[in-house]
Design a protein around this motif. Structure first.
Motif, PDB file in Angstrom:
ATOM      1  N   LEU A   1      -1.169  -0.719  -4.222  1.00  0.00           N
ATOM      2  CA  LEU A   1      -2.499  -0.173  -3.972  1.00  0.00           C
ATOM      3  C   LEU A   1      -2.384   1.162  -3.255  1.00  0.00           C
ATOM      4  O   LEU A   1      -1.420   1.396  -2.519  1.00  0.00           O
ATOM      5  CB  LEU A   1      -3.313  -1.139  -3.094  1.00  0.00           C
ATOM      6  CG  LEU A   1      -3.384  -2.592  -3.578  1.00  0.00           C
ATOM      7  CD1 LEU A   1      -3.845  -3.495  -2.452  1.00  0.00           C
ATOM      8  CD2 LEU A   1      -4.314  -2.697  -4.768  1.00  0.00           C
TER       9      LEU A   1
ATOM     10  N   ASP B   1      -6.132   9.058  -6.249  1.00  0.00           N
ATOM     11  CA  ASP B   1      -6.418   7.663  -5.897  1.00  0.00           C
ATOM     12  C   ASP B   1      -6.220   7.408  -4.406  1.00  0.00           C
ATOM     13  O   ASP B   1      -6.800   6.474  -3.845  1.00  0.00           O
ATOM     14  CB  ASP B   1      -5.499   6.710  -6.681  1.00  0.00           C
ATOM     15  CG  ASP B   1      -5.648   6.857  -8.180  1.00  0.00           C
ATOM     16  OD1 ASP B   1      -6.794   6.875  -8.648  1.00  0.00           O
ATOM     17  OD2 ASP B   1      -4.608   6.965  -8.870  1.00  0.00           O
TER      18      ASP B   1
ATOM     19  N   PRO C   1     -11.264   1.966  -5.864  1.00  0.00           N
ATOM     20  CA  PRO C   1     -10.066   1.137  -5.699  1.00  0.00           C
ATOM     21  C   PRO C   1      -9.378   0.863  -7.035  1.00  0.00           C
ATOM     22  O   PRO C   1     -10.032   0.469  -8.011  1.00  0.00           O
ATOM     23  CB  PRO C   1     -10.600  -0.147  -5.065  1.00  0.00           C
ATOM     24  CG  PRO C   1     -12.052  -0.180  -5.403  1.00  0.00           C
ATOM     25  CD  PRO C   1     -12.496   1.240  -5.498  1.00  0.00           C
TER      26      PRO C   1
ATOM     27  N   GLN D   1      -4.427   5.395   1.220  1.00  0.00           N
ATOM     28  CA  GLN D   1      -5.671   6.058   1.610  1.00  0.00           C
ATOM     29  C   GLN D   1      -5.781   6.287   3.125  1.00  0.00           C
ATOM     30  O   GLN D   1      -6.704   5.823   3.781  1.00  0.00           O
ATOM     31  CB  GLN D   1      -6.885   5.276   1.094  1.00  0.00           C
ATOM     32  CG  GLN D   1      -6.986   5.264  -0.428  1.00  0.00           C
ATOM     33  CD  GLN D   1      -8.263   4.640  -0.950  1.00  0.00           C
ATOM     34  OE1 GLN D   1      -8.993   3.985  -0.208  1.00  0.00           O
ATOM     35  NE2 GLN D   1      -8.563   4.839  -2.227  1.00  0.00           N
TER      36      GLN D   1
ATOM     37  N   CYS E   1     -11.843  -4.138  -8.242  1.00  0.00           N
ATOM     38  CA  CYS E   1     -10.716  -3.195  -8.310  1.00  0.00           C
ATOM     39  C   CYS E   1     -10.297  -3.050  -9.760  1.00  0.00           C
ATOM     40  O   CYS E   1     -10.300  -4.033 -10.524  1.00  0.00           O
ATOM     41  CB  CYS E   1      -9.559  -3.722  -7.450  1.00  0.00           C
ATOM     42  SG  CYS E   1      -8.097  -2.676  -7.453  1.00  0.00           S
TER      43      CYS E   1
ATOM     44  N   TYR F   1       0.867  -1.183   0.000  1.00  0.00           N
ATOM     45  CA  TYR F   1       0.000   0.000   0.000  1.00  0.00           C
ATOM     46  C   TYR F   1       0.898   1.225   0.000  1.00  0.00           C
ATOM     47  O   TYR F   1       1.782   1.354   0.852  1.00  0.00           O
ATOM     48  CB  TYR F   1      -0.894   0.012   1.230  1.00  0.00           C
ATOM     49  CG  TYR F   1      -2.048  -0.965   1.166  1.00  0.00           C
ATOM     50  CD1 TYR F   1      -3.227  -0.627   0.509  1.00  0.00           C
ATOM     51  CD2 TYR F   1      -1.958  -2.214   1.754  1.00  0.00           C
ATOM     52  CE1 TYR F   1      -4.294  -1.512   0.443  1.00  0.00           C
ATOM     53  CE2 TYR F   1      -3.010  -3.117   1.693  1.00  0.00           C
ATOM     54  CZ  TYR F   1      -4.179  -2.759   1.032  1.00  0.00           C
ATOM     55  OH  TYR F   1      -5.218  -3.640   0.963  1.00  0.00           O
TER      56      TYR F   1
END
Length: 820
Positions: A205, A143, A150, A208, A181, A120
């Motif tokens: 990913l 994003d 996602p 967030q 996703c 991440y």
């Protein structure tokens, strides 16, 4: 230039006239130069080559630390999201400050689900690296906003393996962790981030982080990567961070989890230095080792050329008489040596290419960035410079004869007569002494590593690994949203696997030993006094297990009881501790009946058992404190229930059950990927892979060095016997027995060996201390290893001396007296 080419052609003709000499010399050099080229290729790619990112010298790893924790403190520790936001807000030395966390995810491939390592990342991290997307776009700040759709980036390898290299993959929706996703890019083929990982990320990913709800300050799971502003140096950035830590500590309330200079500082290191930190000493040691091998090879070739020069002394004398200067002769010998070295290098490059292939295929996580290793221009330049240097080194050896021999005597000697001067003989002996010393240094290093690795193999992991099969399964929150559905799945799986033919028992564990990432979770200990001298209430490892875990693994019960059907959901909460935790917090008292609070909400859990320590921080480290939870009593939020390793105790070959066990799991849920299917013996072998790999390489090079040293000693003694044939004949004619001749030759050879061993001991005592961090359970000055190596080298030298000495005893005195 014309004269130079004449020297080259003449050198080639001389080598062609002596094919046996040429073959031996070229093979010897090929071993030395090939080994150096191969290891330099690895060292250059791993240690010297800049990371493949934009201005990598401006990238810095940022960590937190807890220096007051037991065992030397928590070093290079994670950073929590609130701490990251503080640093990003207040630090001004940085052009960017980004974060990432490591995990694994389930992703739906074209034909089957895949469990892939993932990272991440914050929105600007990949942009700060200067990485260009291959066919789509990278992750952006948009994003990374909480609630954004996602998206995912996938590696080139995962794209080919899981999606068949579909060129239309960008914009394609897939199931990731049970949720839809969108794949927005395939990363370049050689891209890795974080670099240097044994299992590099294949999915990236958005992290967030919600600034309004970033989580607890004690929830450390982030790594930080900063890019310094142009003109800012690392000491300047470090000074600013030190001031910020002091300010944050002074303004925080006493009981607040905050950065403090003494208890919770920030440290930072150059990014590239961190990537290679754990392997740099080993890489440099290997480079040093092959340098010794090359020196030994050069000594052997120098002795060969010196012997050949003695045969050519009349030729050299005639050339000198006709006006050839010393410089002209030196150039001729250097050219001949360089030509020979180039031939050896050509063969060595073939050997190096094959060696690099073996290193890459057998790397087993030992060497980071191994995919970047190649025979590039810089490596070839290194090989060329090595050739020239070695050619000059041993090419100058024949000049000893020119310097020390009288021209008049050489011209009077009969053609083919080859007698050496006293100086030349001493020079040859000095070379052999140095060769033995170098071989002993390498053998000592090898012996220390072998003993350390043997000690590692004897370590008791705390459980019985033979007959165990393991595999990893991770559930998705969408399909298994609560603890009841997760428990139902795991119970079903355990029951089905337990009745498979050949299975004795099946169990679950959240973290498979012996190598786990430390948890370092705060855990309140009831009745433990607080204070500077009291143990910090923090436990190294939290472990969630199912019933029969300890019985299946073979972990002995020391006191109390194990988990059973009494410890279900709704029953009084209980835990089990290992011996390390019992000793650390309660000393000689029994911890049975004591209570701990793992959730920090005054939900006390009673200790019902103490089990033996199982290696959890690595085979080469003491077991850390460990707290075991029964999986049916875990918190209702599903903590500790989504990801388990399944362990099967079998009656026979555990690997034979992998297919049937996988089939059982897919009967229950075909969407789940089965990852890391290995026997426990393979798990332990992987934990030992780095020292094994290094030990094997050093053993290989040391064996080559020992063989070359034996050849050198043999060559010197054989030459000595040939030179002393008349003397031996006279001695035997005057009544000397075979044993007297044998004693004479062996005494001469073993005297040189002893001198080399003594010199090697001195060098090895100094250099072996640099290996301390690579040794396990053995001192760098271990007398047993030194003595064993000395005996081995002496035995090999004795054999090398015995063969020509035995030949000397067969000399016919009449023939010897007529010799020459």
């Amino acid at each position: 230039m014309e004269t130079f080419w004449q020297d080259v052609r003449y050198g080639l003709r001389m080598l062609a006239k002596n094919p046996g000499f040429t073959a031996v010399a070229v093979l010897t050099l090929a071993l030395g130069i090939g080994a150096n080229t191969a290891i330099f290729s690895v060292v250059y790619a791993v240690v010297m080559k800049p990371l493949p990112y934009k201005q990598p010298d401006q990238l810095v790893r940022v960590y937190s630390e807890f220096p007051t924790f037991p065992g030397g403190g928590l070093r290079r520790f994670w950073i929590s999201p609130p701490e990251y936001l503080d640093i990003k807000r207040d630090a001004k030395s940085w052009q960017s400050m980004e974060a990432w966390g490591e995990t694994s995810v389930n992703i739906a491939g074209v034909t089957e689900p895949i469990r892939a390592p993932a990272s991440y990342v914050t929105g600007a991290l990949l942009e700060s690296l200067g990485v260009s997307p291959m066919i789509g776009r990278t992750i952006t700040d948009q994003d990374d906003k909480p609630g954004a759709p996602p998206v995912a980036l996938i590696s080139h390898g995962l794209w080919r393996r899981g999606f068949g290299g579909d060129p239309g993959i960008v914009g394609h929706d897939t199931m990731l962790g049970g949720s839809k996703c969108t794949i927005i890019d395939v990363m370049p083929k050689d891209f890795q981030f974080p670099p240097g990982q044994a299992n590099p990320a294949e999915v990236w990913l958005p992290l967030q982080i919600d600034p309004a709800k970033p989580g607890g300050r004690g929830s450390h799971f982030l790594f930080l990567l900063g890019r310094m502003k142009p003109g800012v140096t690392l000491p300047q950035a470090n000074a600013e961070m030190t001031q910020l830590v002091r300010h944050w500590g002074e303004t925080a309330s006493p009981n607040t989890h905050a950065f403090r200079p003494d208890r919770h500082p920030i440290v930072m290191y150059p990014f590239q230095a961190e990537v290679i930190r754990t392997v740099r000493p080993a890489m440099l040691m290997l480079l040093f080792t092959v340098g010794f091998v090359l020196l030994i090879a050069c000594v052997n070739v120098a002795n060969l050329l010196l012997a050949r020069a003695e045969v050519r002394q009349r030729e050299t004398a005639i050339r000198t008489a006709l006006g050839a200067s010393f410089g002209r002769l030196a150039r001729q010998f250097i050219v001949e040596g360089t030509v020979l070295s180039l031939l050896g290098a050509a063969a060595g490059l073939v050997l190096a290419y094959g060696s690099l292939h073996l290193i890459a295929t057998n790397n087993a996580g030992m060497i980071p960035r191994v995919s970047e290793v190649s025979m590039n221009g810089k490596v070839l330049l290194f090989t060329l410079l090595t050739c020239v240097a070695t050619g000059i080194f041993f090419g100058l050896a024949p000049l000893v004869q020119v310097i020390t021999r009288n021209l008049h005597d050489s011209l009077k000697s009969a053609p083919g007569r080859s007698t050496a001067t006293v100086t030349a003989n001493w020079f040859r002996r000095a070379l052999v002494v140095g060769e033995v010393a170098l071989a002993l240094v390498l053998l000592v290093g090898c012996g220390l590593l072998v003993r350390g690795f043997w000690n590692l193999l004897q370590v008791n992991p705390g459980y019985s690994p033979h007959g165990l099969e393991t595999m990893n399964v991770a559930l998705t929150n969408t399909v298994y949203p609560d603890h009841k559905s997760a428990i139902a799945f795991w119970t079903n799986i355990e029951e089905r696997l337990s009745v498979l033919p050949g299975v004795k028992s099946a169990t679950l564990v959240s973290g498979l030993p012996p190598e786990r990432q430390i948890d370092a979770n705060d855990t309140a200990i009831e009745g433990l006094a607080m204070g500077p001298d009291a143990p910090i209430q923090n436990v190294d490892f939290w472990q969630t297990v199912s019933d029969h875990y300890f019985e299946t693994m073979g972990i002995p019960l020391i006191e109390g009881r194990l988990f059973d059907q009494r410890d279900g959901d709704g029953a009084p909460p209980v835990v089990i501790v290992n011996q390390a935790m019992a000793r650390h917090f309660w000393g000689n008292q029994s911890p049975i009946g004591k209570r701990v609070d793992a959730e920090g909400n005054k939900t006390w859990l009673t200790i019902v058992g103490v089990v033996a320590d199982a290696k959890n921080a690595g085979l080469d480290r003491p077991a850390g404190t460990e707290l075991y939870f029964p999986h049916r009593q875990m918190a209702k939020n599903g903590f500790g229930l989504q990801n388990f390793s399944i362990v099967l105790r079998t009656n026979g070959d555990p690997s034979a059950l992998s297919n049937s066990a996988t089939a059982v799991i897919h009967q229950v849920d075909p969407s789940l990927p089965i990852a890391s299917v290995r026997t426990m013996d393979e798990v332990l072998s992987a934990a030992e892979s780095r020292p094994r790999f290094l030990t094997l390489l050093l053993t290989l090079f040391s064996t080559v060095a020992l063989a070359l040293a034996a050849v050198g000693i043999y060559g010197l003694m054989a030459y000595s016997v040939a030179q002393r044939m008349q003397e031996i004949g006279i001695r035997m004619a005057l009544g000397a027995q075979a044993r007297d001749v044998l004693r004479l030759i062996l005494g001469s050879g073993m005297g040189l060996t002893l001198a080399g061993v003594l010199l090697g001991f001195v060098v090895a005592l100094v250099l072996s201390r640099a290996m301390t961090s690579m040794l396990f359970g053995v001192k760098a000055t271990d007398p047993v290893t030194f003595a064993a190596v000395a005996l081995l080298l002496s035995a090999v030298a004795l054999l090398a001396c015995y063969i020509p000495a035995r030949r000397a005893t067969k000399i016919d005195p009449l023939i010897a007296l007529r010799y020459e």
